[in-house]
Design an enzyme around this catalytic site. Sequence first.
Site, PDB file in Angstrom:
ATOM      1  CE1 TYR A   1      -3.295  -3.090  -0.171  1.00  0.00           C
ATOM      2  CE2 TYR A   1      -3.595  -2.485   2.299  1.00  0.00           C
ATOM      3  CZ  TYR A   1      -4.422  -2.943   1.027  1.00  0.00           C
ATOM      4  OH  TYR A   1      -5.105  -4.201   1.196  1.00  0.00           O
TER       5      TYR A   1
ATOM      6  CG  ASP B   1      -7.630  -4.524   3.672  1.00  0.00           C
ATOM      7  OD1 ASP B   1      -7.740  -4.141   4.716  1.00  0.00           O
ATOM      8  OD2 ASP B   1      -7.238  -3.871   2.495  1.00  0.00           O
TER       9      ASP B   1
ATOM     10  CG  ASP C   1     -12.359  -6.785   6.552  1.00  0.00           C
ATOM     11  OD1 ASP C   1     -12.150  -6.368   7.547  1.00  0.00           O
ATOM     12  OD2 ASP C   1     -12.651  -6.047   5.414  1.00  0.00           O
TER      13      ASP C   1
END
Length: 368
Positions: free
Chosen positions: A142, A249, A253
């Site tokens: 990222y 990430d 989730d």
Amino acid sequence: MTKKKLLLLPGDGIGPEVMAEVERVLAWLNESGRAQFEYETDLVGGCAYDAHGEAISDAAMDKAHAADAVILGAVGGPKWANVPYAQRPEAGLLRLRKDMKLFANLRPAICYPALTEASSLKREVVEGLDLMIVRELTGGVYFGEPKEIVTLENGERRAVDSQLYYEHEIERIARVAFDLARARGKRLASVEKHNVMRTGVLWKSVVTRVHEDYKDIELTHVLADNCAMQLVKWPKQFDTIVTDNLFGDVLSDLAAMSTGSLGMLPSASLGAKDANGRRPALYEPVHGSAPDIAGKGVANPIATIGSLGMALRYSFDLGKEADLLDAAIAGVLAKGLRTPDIMQDGKTKIGTAEMGEAIVGELKRLSA
Ligand code: NAD
């Protein structure tokens, strides 16, 4: 008893509603003599943009640096859909993470016994689940450079993101994860893809080296794709997982959803300890500002109250009080009280404030 300093940043949408219930729990902790918290509040997100033209002011950032921990509600909403990119509500959150140098993101996935039916997985797969995913938050794909879309001579466009990790970045997140595993079930799974990624090779070798200092912890290395499968198949095989920014990430989730509802999920983001052992820390629910239900008094405050619970445990060494708060939440759910997002047949539907009141009532009962 020394006073502990908190900064509360309720933010937008349902943020102020759920934060009011955190204040209710803080008031009980102070009144009961179990802790002494002093706290102030400030603006972040769209409300800060409305007041100051930026998503978090320098004054609020100063307060965040001075506090022992920050608790945030949520930011964003349709009202601010067209504000300039640099001032968008999420910029406040990103500045907090960046300026406080928060590199470790802790995402627990806990399945309360009363809510096993809310999971899309089978009861026996999630019942009793208590998993912690530690995600590296400031490195990896990222942030790595180059990161760009270029138009080639033939007119075709090419995009590149760079997965980059330094040894020190892997070592510091590994140490956070080993320390956590030591306080939990003493098992750590390190997740990467060393079979196809050079960053995975380095990750595995650094984690293996750090393990020398944590011989009491059982370490396993799991490929990220296999980890995704195992999390759905039998998540209880894991205790603590450490992984990079991208895999973390996605996997956090994935694991979180096995618990049923967004309104139940807390998180913590931690920085490096300073010379006095003080660690910058931001605690926040995983959910957003839920504009569809904002102002209606029906938001589930458990994720934000659970975030306070994480602060008790990880910033203030109040593990007993954190356990008590977890037990109070479980107790309220076992009594059949539900906000609309977790409502089930035969249970009692209540609002945000009633849920906060019920949790404090249960805290009083359990500690009497
Ligand atoms: P969201 O998490 O706000 O809402 C998704 C759904 O879950 C909605 O139906 C909402 O009503 C429900 N929900 C969320 N939290 C709940 C709670 N505590 N109790 C009951 N129901 C709850 O995600 P979204 O709708 O994609 O985003 C809304 C806004 O929030 C956007 O502006 C987005 O950018 C922002 N956002 C902020 C954060 C953050 O502050 N960390 C995170 C995600 C999204």
